[in-house]
Write an enzyme that holds these catalytic residues in place. Structure first.
Site, PDB file in Angstrom:
ATOM      1  N   CYS A 110       0.859  -1.190   0.000  1.00 40.81           N
ATOM      2  CA  CYS A 110       0.000   0.000   0.000  1.00 40.81           C
ATOM      3  C   CYS A 110       0.897   1.241   0.000  1.00 40.81           C
ATOM      4  O   CYS A 110       2.082   1.168   0.260  1.00 40.81           O
ATOM      5  CB  CYS A 110      -0.860   0.029   1.256  1.00 40.81           C
ATOM      6  SG  CYS A 110      -1.860  -1.444   1.470  1.00 40.81           S
ATOM      7  N   ARG A 145       1.264   1.628  -5.953  1.00 43.42           N
ATOM      8  CA  ARG A 145       1.420   0.701  -4.817  1.00 43.42           C
ATOM      9  C   ARG A 145       0.082   0.096  -4.399  1.00 43.42           C
ATOM     10  O   ARG A 145       0.021  -0.818  -3.587  1.00 43.42           O
ATOM     11  CB  ARG A 145       2.061   1.407  -3.624  1.00 43.42           C
ATOM     12  CG  ARG A 145       3.478   1.891  -3.833  1.00 43.42           C
ATOM     13  CD  ARG A 145       4.016   2.569  -2.584  1.00 43.42           C
ATOM     14  NE  ARG A 145       4.127   1.625  -1.492  1.00 43.42           N
ATOM     15  CZ  ARG A 145       5.211   0.871  -1.262  1.00 43.42           C
ATOM     16  NH1 ARG A 145       6.247   0.964  -2.076  1.00 43.42           N
ATOM     17  NH2 ARG A 145       5.254   0.012  -0.265  1.00 43.42           N
ATOM     18  N   TRP A 172      -3.773  -1.610  -1.314  1.00 42.46           N
ATOM     19  CA  TRP A 172      -3.798  -2.846  -2.098  1.00 42.46           C
ATOM     20  C   TRP A 172      -4.339  -3.882  -1.131  1.00 42.46           C
ATOM     21  O   TRP A 172      -3.650  -4.269  -0.183  1.00 42.46           O
ATOM     22  CB  TRP A 172      -2.403  -3.219  -2.593  1.00 42.46           C
ATOM     23  CG  TRP A 172      -2.402  -4.443  -3.478  1.00 42.46           C
ATOM     24  CD1 TRP A 172      -2.036  -5.707  -3.122  1.00 42.46           C
ATOM     25  CD2 TRP A 172      -2.792  -4.532  -4.849  1.00 42.46           C
ATOM     26  NE1 TRP A 172      -2.168  -6.559  -4.174  1.00 42.46           N
ATOM     27  CE2 TRP A 172      -2.637  -5.871  -5.253  1.00 42.46           C
ATOM     28  CE3 TRP A 172      -3.258  -3.618  -5.774  1.00 42.46           C
ATOM     29  CZ2 TRP A 172      -2.924  -6.317  -6.537  1.00 42.46           C
ATOM     30  CZ3 TRP A 172      -3.545  -4.057  -7.057  1.00 42.46           C
ATOM     31  CH2 TRP A 172      -3.388  -5.385  -7.427  1.00 42.46           C
ATOM     32  N   ASN A 229       0.605  -0.573   6.122  1.00 42.55           N
ATOM     33  CA  ASN A 229       1.029  -1.346   4.946  1.00 42.55           C
ATOM     34  C   ASN A 229       1.603  -2.642   5.485  1.00 42.55           C
ATOM     35  O   ASN A 229       2.484  -2.625   6.338  1.00 42.55           O
ATOM     36  CB  ASN A 229       2.101  -0.574   4.157  1.00 42.55           C
ATOM     37  CG  ASN A 229       2.611  -1.394   2.973  1.00 42.55           C
ATOM     38  OD1 ASN A 229       1.909  -2.272   2.474  1.00 42.55           O
ATOM     39  ND2 ASN A 229       3.825  -1.136   2.538  1.00 42.55           N
ATOM     40  N   GLY A 230       1.082  -3.789   5.026  1.00 41.20           N
ATOM     41  CA  GLY A 230       1.643  -5.062   5.463  1.00 41.20           C
ATOM     42  C   GLY A 230       0.540  -6.039   5.834  1.00 41.20           C
ATOM     43  O   GLY A 230      -0.621  -5.867   5.486  1.00 41.20           O
ATOM     44  N   GLU A 278       8.283 -20.548 -19.574  1.00 45.30           N
ATOM     45  CA  GLU A 278       8.115 -19.192 -19.043  1.00 45.30           C
ATOM     46  C   GLU A 278       9.196 -18.267 -19.605  1.00 45.30           C
ATOM     47  O   GLU A 278       8.928 -17.126 -19.967  1.00 45.30           O
ATOM     48  CB  GLU A 278       8.157 -19.228 -17.516  1.00 45.30           C
ATOM     49  CG  GLU A 278       8.099 -17.880 -16.821  1.00 45.30           C
ATOM     50  CD  GLU A 278       6.832 -17.064 -17.115  1.00 45.30           C
ATOM     51  OE1 GLU A 278       5.894 -17.620 -17.730  1.00 45.30           O
ATOM     52  OE2 GLU A 278       6.808 -15.869 -16.784  1.00 45.30           O
ATOM     53  N   LYS A 328       8.439 -14.827 -21.775  1.00 44.80           N
ATOM     54  CA  LYS A 328       9.000 -13.512 -21.443  1.00 44.80           C
ATOM     55  C   LYS A 328       9.681 -12.898 -22.653  1.00 44.80           C
ATOM     56  O   LYS A 328       9.522 -11.717 -22.946  1.00 44.80           O
ATOM     57  CB  LYS A 328       9.994 -13.661 -20.288  1.00 44.80           C
ATOM     58  CG  LYS A 328       9.352 -13.947 -18.963  1.00 44.80           C
ATOM     59  CD  LYS A 328       8.754 -12.704 -18.371  1.00 44.80           C
ATOM     60  CE  LYS A 328       7.385 -12.724 -17.777  1.00 44.80           C
ATOM     61  NZ  LYS A 328       6.373 -13.616 -18.068  1.00 44.80           N
ATOM     62  N   GLU A 345       7.060 -11.829 -25.338  1.00 46.15           N
ATOM     63  CA  GLU A 345       6.176 -10.694 -25.042  1.00 46.15           C
ATOM     64  C   GLU A 345       6.959  -9.404 -24.798  1.00 46.15           C
ATOM     65  O   GLU A 345       6.399  -8.321 -24.925  1.00 46.15           O
ATOM     66  CB  GLU A 345       5.262 -11.001 -23.863  1.00 46.15           C
ATOM     67  CG  GLU A 345       5.939 -11.220 -22.533  1.00 46.15           C
ATOM     68  CD  GLU A 345       4.929 -11.491 -21.423  1.00 46.15           C
ATOM     69  OE1 GLU A 345       3.801 -11.000 -21.491  1.00 46.15           O
ATOM     70  OE2 GLU A 345       5.275 -12.213 -20.475  1.00 46.15           O
ATOM     71  N   HIS A 364      12.782 -35.546 -31.268  1.00 46.57           N
ATOM     72  CA  HIS A 364      11.538 -35.900 -31.973  1.00 46.57           C
ATOM     73  C   HIS A 364      11.102 -34.804 -32.935  1.00 46.57           C
ATOM     74  O   HIS A 364       9.927 -34.694 -33.269  1.00 46.57           O
ATOM     75  CB  HIS A 364      10.439 -36.187 -30.951  1.00 46.57           C
ATOM     76  CG  HIS A 364      10.769 -37.313 -30.037  1.00 46.57           C
ATOM     77  ND1 HIS A 364      10.836 -38.629 -30.447  1.00 46.57           N
ATOM     78  CD2 HIS A 364      11.131 -37.310 -28.730  1.00 46.57           C
ATOM     79  CE1 HIS A 364      11.180 -39.400 -29.431  1.00 46.57           C
ATOM     80  NE2 HIS A 364      11.368 -38.631 -28.371  1.00 46.57           N
ATOM     81  N   LYS A 399      -2.509  -5.898 -19.315  1.00 51.26           N
ATOM     82  CA  LYS A 399      -2.144  -6.564 -18.064  1.00 51.26           C
ATOM     83  C   LYS A 399      -3.198  -7.583 -17.656  1.00 51.26           C
ATOM     84  O   LYS A 399      -2.894  -8.614 -17.072  1.00 51.26           O
ATOM     85  CB  LYS A 399      -1.985  -5.524 -16.943  1.00 51.26           C
ATOM     86  CG  LYS A 399      -1.486  -6.112 -15.621  1.00 51.26           C
ATOM     87  CD  LYS A 399      -0.143  -6.788 -15.783  1.00 51.26           C
ATOM     88  CE  LYS A 399       0.309  -7.500 -14.523  1.00 51.26           C
ATOM     89  NZ  LYS A 399       1.527  -8.327 -14.762  1.00 51.26           N
TER      90      LYS A 399
HETATM   91  C1  AGP Z   1       2.586 -13.109 -18.540  1.00 50.58           C
HETATM   92  O1  AGP Z   1       3.805 -12.378 -18.513  1.00 50.58           O
HETATM   93  C2  AGP Z   1       1.473 -12.329 -19.193  1.00 50.58           C
HETATM   94  N1  AGP Z   1       1.295 -11.076 -18.616  1.00 50.58           N
HETATM   95  C3  AGP Z   1       0.203 -13.155 -19.316  1.00 50.58           C
HETATM   96  O2  AGP Z   1       0.541 -14.387 -19.917  1.00 50.58           O
HETATM   97  C4  AGP Z   1      -0.553 -13.465 -18.004  1.00 50.58           C
HETATM   98  O3  AGP Z   1       0.202 -14.345 -17.205  1.00 50.58           O
HETATM   99  C5  AGP Z   1      -1.897 -14.137 -18.378  1.00 50.58           C
HETATM  100  O4  AGP Z   1      -2.621 -13.239 -19.164  1.00 50.58           O
HETATM  101  C6  AGP Z   1      -2.712 -14.544 -17.156  1.00 50.58           C
HETATM  102  O5  AGP Z   1      -3.074 -13.404 -16.436  1.00 50.58           O
HETATM  103  P1  AGP Z   1      -3.667 -13.598 -14.952  1.00 50.58           P
HETATM  104  O6  AGP Z   1      -2.604 -14.266 -14.138  1.00 50.58           O
HETATM  105  O7  AGP Z   1      -3.991 -12.217 -14.480  1.00 50.58           O
HETATM  106  O8  AGP Z   1      -4.889 -14.471 -15.068  1.00 50.58           O
END
Ligand code: AGP
Length: 621
Positions: free
Chosen positions: A2, A27, A77, A103-104, A490, A494, A497, A513, A616
């Site tokens: 927060c 935050r 938050w 905060n915490g 993963e 990264k 994206e 394969h 996001k």
């Molecule tokens: C990951 O870096 C991306 N931002 C995206 O794949 C994300 O993980 C996915 O859209 C799921 O989002 P969520 O965890 O909010 O459900």
């Protein structure tokens, strides 16, 4: 996480407090509130759920008079209690004389809450913070430090467990704030020339007014007046603080001095993991929060489905290895967007775990709804209190990574892995596949991982140099086995994206394969290798994979345990990690892949926080 700010000085506090909150909205933005001490020994308080603008609109109506030169403010938050007006900070005692912001996470707030209720005090919120306001009033009104606000705050802090930054103001104690911290940030802004002082979660809140700051050590309490500050320890130690000059600009300050929020969030991963794990073992076993699934219900589970998207899906893949190993339950991990269309076999004894940072991802939300229609029980692992997926689930385990501003998931991913490991241990405990001492041992091992992640973060300079060196590559492949396979996935995500580069993750055993046809001269290939000490067979197979691809011209980037000298001769670049148990490796091995992708994107001149085409939270199917 927060945003907190306090002000004492000659100027009207309200505009300064609101400006500080505006600079800390990253935050938290679930609610905002202020408390201003007026000359008539009253506290003017205004609080509103939602973004800061909602509070400003309320203040603009003039409903609440907020004159005064001493005040505090908070942008939330949510952790305990949803993002509502009643849960918005500041929280007050029954007489409205004391206002507290926090905060915490106060781990022992439940017994303290019961103590207050047993004293006949009616609480008006679901938060852990309100407990502090009532305890502080009791100490100040009739405790050993009666009439002494700092002494009362010290007495209260000695009773609290967990992580907290607290700031309090008393209507009858003019021109004075008292603040304290443990496991949560608190800095002082010193503007002696103007006879004013600030206290805040971070310097972003006040560097428009002063760049002279003071950081406080663990278990420190500070009294703030227009004349200055006085630091002491509330746990019997020595005063511990450091004065420093802030040379960031305002924009950099919001990012903690980092160039991008993602850089900051990568650095916050030890805290995000520690805050997620903290307080989930109470001596009788694993304690999940907001768990509305009792141990008897967990015991009847005969199958687990994990549903999620993107990085959250990769967290689920990691968890599969741990949950199956610990519980001997079959675990399926399914992309949420595929889940209901495959018409999976679900029943009352199926536990569906929905992992989501935002709690609003449409694919995952629809999967949750489908699962519940099939009478399966749903446990959400989520970073956003009060979001839709937890609301529609049977139980929730919150990650405490704080707001993740960067579109690419980093600290949320690590926190998700930690949280779902807690679920795995809780299932193992309920099913009896682990004795209590084994659950405690594994929880302690998990709790040592934030330190391992912190150590990993100190080893990233070679990774940044590597990122700059391979920034012009056309593609990068990622290989791994066992829990290293989802780490490879993963890492590839990264890079895709952030750097808009073709990247693909494979189970290393699949190379022969088909994918090995992709290997060509100079192609960078990242290989996530396990510890030779904990997984010698897998390690030797990965070593064979490394030699196969190097023989065909690949440039091998080997992620290996520190001191693993068997792979070193075959690594064009060797990235070493601290030694951790096999199942914990994703918590450290993911970090260099995050840093690598960010460095390549930076070298390519892209906006790391806002990659093209992405949002996001994906709230459409
Ligand atoms: C990951 O870096 C991306 N931002 C995206 O794949 C994300 O993980 C996915 O859209 C799921 O989002 P969520 O965890 O909010 O459900």
């Amino acid at each position: 996480m927060c945003g907190i700010i306090g002000y004492v000085g000659p100027r009207q506090a309200l505009p300064l407090v609101l400006d500080g909150l505006r600079r800390m909205e990253y935050r938290g933005y679930d609610s905002a509130g202020v408390a201003i001490q007026s000359e008539e020994a009253t506290l003017g308080v205004a609080r509103k759920a939602g973004v800061l603008a909602n509070l400003e609109a309320l203040i603009d109506t003039g409903e609440v008079a907020l004159p005064g030169s001493t005040g505090i403010g908070h942008t939330r938050w949510a952790t305990h209690g949803g993002p509502t007006d009643r849960n918005a900070h500041p929280h007050r005692d029954s007489h409205g004389k004391i206002a507290v912001i926090h905060n915490g996470i106060i781990e022992n707030f439940a017994p303290l809450r019961r103590e207050i209720e047993d004293a006949g005090i009616e609480l008006t919120s679901d938060t852990d913070t309100e407990v502090v306001a009532h305890l502080l009033a009791a100490e100040y009104n009739s405790g050993q430090a009666a009439g002494d606000l700092p002494g009362s705050m010290a007495a209260v802090c000695r009773r609290l467990l967990g992580a907290f930054t607290l700031v309090a103001v008393h209507a009858d104690v003019p021109d004075l704030l008292v603040a304290a911290r443990r496991n949560s940030p608190l800095v002082i802004g010193v503007n002696s020339g103007e006879g004013e002082m600030f206290v805040a979660s971070d310097v972003a809140a006040f560097i428009a007014h002063t760049r002279e700051a003071v950081e406080l050590g663990q278990d420190q309490l500070v009294v703030i007046t227009p004349q200055g500050y006085e630091v002491s320890s509330f746990s019997g130690g020595e005063p511990d603080y450091r004065e420093f000059h802030v040379d960031w600009d305002t924009d950099a300050a919001e990012k903690g001095g980092f160039e991008y929020f993602m850089d900051k969030e990568i650095a916050e991963q030890p805290d995000a993991l520690a805050n997620t794990l903290r307080g989930h073992f109470d001596g009788t076993g694993i304690v999940l929060d907001e768990q509305r699934l009792g141990e008897d219900e967990l015991r009847t589970v005969d199958k687990v489905f994990v549903v999620s998207c993107g990085s959250s899906y990769h967290a689920g893949l990691v968890a599969k290895y741990a949950i199956e190993h610990w519980t001997r339950l079959p675990v399926e991990v399914e992309l949420a967007s595929e889940f209901r269309y495959r018409d999976p076999v679900l029943d009352r004894d199926t536990l569906v775990i929905a992992i989501s940072q935002s709690g609003e991802t449409a694919d995952t939300l629809e999967a949750v709804r489908h699962a519940r229609r099939q009478r399966a029980r749903v446990l959400a692992v989520c970073n956003t209190n009060g979001s839709q997926i937890p609301r529609e689930s049977d139980a929730v385990l919150y990650t405490h990574a704080g707001p993740e501003i960067g579109v690419a998931s980093t600290k949320a991913f690590l926190a998700q892995v930690g949280a779902i490991y807690l679920v795995g241990l809780a299932l193992a405990q309920a099913r009896g596949t682990k004795y209590l001492d084994e659950v405690e041992r594994d929880y302690r091992t998990l709790s040592e991982m934030p330190a391992a992640v912190a150590e990993t973060l100190t080893m990233m300079d070679p990774v940044r140099a590597l990122g700059r060196e391979i920034a012009d590559s056309k593609a990068v492949l990622f290989l791994g086995r066992h829990v290293g396979y989802p780490v490879a996935l993963e890492g590839a995500l990264k890079l895709k994206e952030l750097a808009y580069m073709h990247a693909e993750g494979f189970a290393a055993g699949e190379l022969k394969h088909g994918p090995i046809a992709l290997i060509e001269e100079g192609l960078p290939v990242v290989v996530v290798t396990p510890s030779p000490k904990s997984q010698p067979v897998l390690h030797s197979k990965l070593l064979s994979n490394i030699r196969e691809i190097q023989a065909r011209g690949a440039r091998t980037i080997v992620i290996a345990e520190e001191g693993d000298d068997t792979v070193a001769p075959f690594a064009d670049w060797l990235i070493e990690l601290p030694r951790v148990p096999a199942l914990m490796q994703p918590l450290v091995a993911t970090v260099p892949l995050q840093v690598l992708a960010a460095e390549i994107a930076r070298a390519r001149g892209y906006d790391i926080d806002k990659p093209r085409n992405l949002a996001k939270s994906v709230t459409v199917e």
